[in-house]
Scaffold this motif. Structure first.
Motif, PDB file in Angstrom:
ATOM      1  N   LYS A  63     -11.171   9.823   6.038  1.00 51.43           N
ATOM      2  CA  LYS A  63     -10.691   8.548   5.513  1.00 51.43           C
ATOM      3  C   LYS A  63     -10.745   7.492   6.608  1.00 51.43           C
ATOM      4  O   LYS A  63     -10.603   7.807   7.793  1.00 51.43           O
ATOM      5  CB  LYS A  63      -9.245   8.665   5.019  1.00 51.43           C
ATOM      6  CG  LYS A  63      -9.019   9.650   3.896  1.00 51.43           C
ATOM      7  CD  LYS A  63      -7.556   9.661   3.502  1.00 51.43           C
ATOM      8  CE  LYS A  63      -7.306  10.618   2.336  1.00 51.43           C
ATOM      9  NZ  LYS A  63      -5.870  10.607   1.933  1.00 51.43           N
ATOM     10  N   ASN A  64     -10.958   6.237   6.198  1.00 51.96           N
ATOM     11  CA  ASN A  64     -10.745   5.139   7.131  1.00 51.96           C
ATOM     12  C   ASN A  64      -9.252   5.063   7.417  1.00 51.96           C
ATOM     13  O   ASN A  64      -8.432   5.189   6.495  1.00 51.96           O
ATOM     14  CB  ASN A  64     -11.201   3.814   6.518  1.00 51.96           C
ATOM     15  CG  ASN A  64     -12.619   3.873   5.990  1.00 51.96           C
ATOM     16  OD1 ASN A  64     -13.508   4.365   6.657  1.00 51.96           O
ATOM     17  ND2 ASN A  64     -12.830   3.370   4.785  1.00 51.96           N
ATOM     18  N   GLU A  90      -2.410   5.217   8.786  1.00 52.28           N
ATOM     19  CA  GLU A  90      -2.462   4.650   7.445  1.00 52.28           C
ATOM     20  C   GLU A  90      -3.871   4.748   6.885  1.00 52.28           C
ATOM     21  O   GLU A  90      -4.812   4.191   7.458  1.00 52.28           O
ATOM     22  CB  GLU A  90      -2.022   3.189   7.470  1.00 52.28           C
ATOM     23  CG  GLU A  90      -2.126   2.499   6.122  1.00 52.28           C
ATOM     24  CD  GLU A  90      -1.803   1.017   6.185  1.00 52.28           C
ATOM     25  OE1 GLU A  90      -1.864   0.374   5.116  1.00 52.28           O
ATOM     26  OE2 GLU A  90      -1.503   0.504   7.277  1.00 52.28           O
ATOM     27  N   PRO A  91      -4.064   5.415   5.746  1.00 50.72           N
ATOM     28  CA  PRO A  91      -5.394   5.451   5.127  1.00 50.72           C
ATOM     29  C   PRO A  91      -5.752   4.068   4.593  1.00 50.72           C
ATOM     30  O   PRO A  91      -4.897   3.347   4.076  1.00 50.72           O
ATOM     31  CB  PRO A  91      -5.227   6.451   3.975  1.00 50.72           C
ATOM     32  CG  PRO A  91      -3.930   7.133   4.226  1.00 50.72           C
ATOM     33  CD  PRO A  91      -3.082   6.184   4.994  1.00 50.72           C
ATOM     34  N   LEU A  92      -7.006   3.691   4.717  1.00 52.98           N
ATOM     35  CA  LEU A  92      -7.482   2.396   4.231  1.00 52.98           C
ATOM     36  C   LEU A  92      -8.614   2.603   3.239  1.00 52.98           C
ATOM     37  O   LEU A  92      -9.482   3.452   3.439  1.00 52.98           O
ATOM     38  CB  LEU A  92      -7.969   1.536   5.399  1.00 52.98           C
ATOM     39  CG  LEU A  92      -6.957   1.227   6.504  1.00 52.98           C
ATOM     40  CD1 LEU A  92      -7.635   0.490   7.645  1.00 52.98           C
ATOM     41  CD2 LEU A  92      -5.805   0.398   5.961  1.00 52.98           C
ATOM     42  N   GLU A  93      -8.587   1.816   2.177  1.00 58.33           N
ATOM     43  CA  GLU A  93      -9.648   1.927   1.174  1.00 58.33           C
ATOM     44  C   GLU A  93     -10.986   1.522   1.777  1.00 58.33           C
ATOM     45  O   GLU A  93     -12.024   2.132   1.508  1.00 58.33           O
ATOM     46  CB  GLU A  93      -9.319   1.049  -0.036  1.00 58.33           C
ATOM     47  CG  GLU A  93     -10.324   1.185  -1.162  1.00 58.33           C
ATOM     48  CD  GLU A  93      -9.910   0.422  -2.407  1.00 58.33           C
ATOM     49  OE1 GLU A  93     -10.769   0.226  -3.284  1.00 58.33           O
ATOM     50  OE2 GLU A  93      -8.732   0.018  -2.494  1.00 58.33           O
ATOM     51  N   THR A  94     -10.979   0.477   2.591  1.00 57.30           N
ATOM     52  CA  THR A  94     -12.181   0.047   3.299  1.00 57.30           C
ATOM     53  C   THR A  94     -11.831  -0.135   4.762  1.00 57.30           C
ATOM     54  O   THR A  94     -10.710  -0.519   5.105  1.00 57.30           O
ATOM     55  CB  THR A  94     -12.729  -1.276   2.743  1.00 57.30           C
ATOM     56  OG1 THR A  94     -11.718  -2.281   2.839  1.00 57.30           O
ATOM     57  CG2 THR A  94     -13.153  -1.117   1.300  1.00 57.30           C
ATOM     58  N   ASN A  97     -13.331   4.204  11.326  1.00 55.16           N
ATOM     59  CA  ASN A  97     -13.986   4.585  10.080  1.00 55.16           C
ATOM     60  C   ASN A  97     -13.844   6.084   9.795  1.00 55.16           C
ATOM     61  O   ASN A  97     -13.634   6.888  10.706  1.00 55.16           O
ATOM     62  CB  ASN A  97     -15.473   4.238  10.134  1.00 55.16           C
ATOM     63  CG  ASN A  97     -15.713   2.740  10.131  1.00 55.16           C
ATOM     64  OD1 ASN A  97     -14.782   1.949  10.079  1.00 55.16           O
ATOM     65  ND2 ASN A  97     -16.968   2.361  10.185  1.00 55.16           N
ATOM     66  N   GLU A 116     -11.384  -1.938   8.023  1.00 54.46           N
ATOM     67  CA  GLU A 116     -11.190  -3.345   8.334  1.00 54.46           C
ATOM     68  C   GLU A 116     -11.678  -3.693   9.733  1.00 54.46           C
ATOM     69  O   GLU A 116     -11.782  -4.858  10.091  1.00 54.46           O
ATOM     70  CB  GLU A 116      -9.704  -3.700   8.211  1.00 54.46           C
ATOM     71  CG  GLU A 116      -9.153  -3.467   6.809  1.00 54.46           C
ATOM     72  CD  GLU A 116      -7.651  -3.691   6.746  1.00 54.46           C
ATOM     73  OE1 GLU A 116      -7.064  -4.014   7.796  1.00 54.46           O
ATOM     74  OE2 GLU A 116      -7.084  -3.558   5.652  1.00 54.46           O
ATOM     75  N   HIS A 125       0.851  -1.189   0.000  1.00 53.84           N
ATOM     76  CA  HIS A 125       0.000   0.000   0.000  1.00 53.84           C
ATOM     77  C   HIS A 125       0.887   1.239   0.000  1.00 53.84           C
ATOM     78  O   HIS A 125       1.702   1.430   0.892  1.00 53.84           O
ATOM     79  CB  HIS A 125      -0.898  -0.026   1.248  1.00 53.84           C
ATOM     80  CG  HIS A 125      -1.841   1.133   1.324  1.00 53.84           C
ATOM     81  ND1 HIS A 125      -2.545   1.456   2.464  1.00 53.84           N
ATOM     82  CD2 HIS A 125      -2.215   2.056   0.400  1.00 53.84           C
ATOM     83  CE1 HIS A 125      -3.301   2.509   2.231  1.00 53.84           C
ATOM     84  NE2 HIS A 125      -3.115   2.897   0.997  1.00 53.84           N
ATOM     85  N   GLU A 144       0.569   5.450  -0.276  1.00 52.50           N
ATOM     86  CA  GLU A 144      -0.376   6.568  -0.263  1.00 52.50           C
ATOM     87  C   GLU A 144       0.151   7.661   0.663  1.00 52.50           C
ATOM     88  O   GLU A 144       1.058   7.422   1.471  1.00 52.50           O
ATOM     89  CB  GLU A 144      -1.745   6.089   0.229  1.00 52.50           C
ATOM     90  CG  GLU A 144      -2.867   7.104   0.032  1.00 52.50           C
ATOM     91  CD  GLU A 144      -4.225   6.525   0.404  1.00 52.50           C
ATOM     92  OE1 GLU A 144      -5.163   7.317   0.569  1.00 52.50           O
ATOM     93  OE2 GLU A 144      -4.338   5.294   0.526  1.00 52.50           O
TER      94      GLU A 144
END
Length: 273
Positions: free
Chosen positions: A100-101, A148-152, A131, A154, A79, A81
């Motif tokens: 952002k998540n 750390e930004p997460l796309e979804t 979230n 977890e 990852h 970003e």
């Protein structure tokens, strides 16, 4: 890699067998065409998850594996970003809010704040993932951190009942009728949520990426809610001295008419503005 002003690279790494320090490397380059790469030192973020800072100008990242006959490694969760930075002051607490998540690094505890009668209580989340658009209270050692930004998202953390509200940009928040605004600060009972100096709790300036509380206020209500270290479930509301109209001095003893951000002497006590 496209042009950037600095990125962060996360990855999962595991090993077994006869794996030495020369087996796996993360390398970066500003001139990959001529195969000029240099090693970078990863930082352990959580169990088996590492992070590497990628400075501006870097155009390539290489994972180098010198395979051993009796050892194996596993790489995953790649990852890259821009990070979401945040700072924890010497008080050991901070508030956080992002669109952002995010996953917080190891050693950073995230909590929500719930109403508890005339007071508040802090509920620590079991996971490091929060979230988007969820304001939280953080506890950690003083320092600068990155999430750390997460796309979804977890995590499965339950944030129902959270009364923290956040701001993506610096904002002047005004209390509605019958309410007061509280921000994270250092007051007469140590670090906690207090009225902002000189406002009587009717307003506060909330910094970008931070959070505040807006709570009902009756006659004789608390001007502050003290936090204790470490975080506990029950937090008792406490009265703070009525110092918002007292003279304000800097640490050199000079009177200050319009304090900005910093530590001041108010009513004979140090107060963080």
């Amino acid at each position: 890699m496209p042009s950037h002003q600095g990125l962060t690279f996360w990855y999962n790494y595991r090993e077994n067998g006869n794996v030495t320090s020369n087996t796996f490397h993360v390398q970066i380059s500003t001139d990959p065409k001529h195969k000029i790469f240099s090693d970078v030192t990863p930082t352990l973020l959580q169990t088996n998850r590492y992070v590497v800072s990628i400075p501006a100008g870097v155009t390539a990242v290489k994972l180098l594996y010198n395979k051993k006959k009796t050892g194996n490694i596993g790489i995953g969760g790649l990852h890259i970003e821009e990070v979401v930075p945040f700072t924890v002051t010497s008080a050991g607490y901070a508030t956080f809010y992002a669109n952002k998540n995010v996953r917080f690094p190891q050693g950073v505890k995230a909590s929500i704040v719930e109403a508890d009668g005339n007071g508040i209580k802090v509920k620590e989340l079991a996971e490091q993932v929060v979230n988007a658009n969820t304001a939280v209270l953080l506890q950690a050692k003083a320092g600068a951190y990155v999430a750390e930004p997460l796309e979804t998202a977890e995590g499965t953390a339950n944030t129902t009942g959270n009364i923290l509200q956040g701001c993506l940009e610096e904002k002047d928040v005004t209390a509605t009728a019958g309410q007061k605004i509280y921000i994270l600060n250092t007051g007469s009972k140590g670090v906690g949520f207090y009225w902002e100096m000189g406002t009587g709790g009717n307003s506060a300036t909330v910094q970008a990426g931070h959070a505040y509380l807006s709570l009902p206020f009756a006659s004789g209500g608390a001007q502050g809610f003290s936090l204790v270290d470490p975080i506990v479930t029950g937090i008792e509301a406490v009265e703070t001295p009525n110092t918002q109209d007292a003279p304000i001095y800097d640490l050199s003893g000079r009177r200050v008419t319009h304090p900005t951000h910093g530590i001041y002497i108010v009513g004979g006590k140090k107060v963080m503005k």
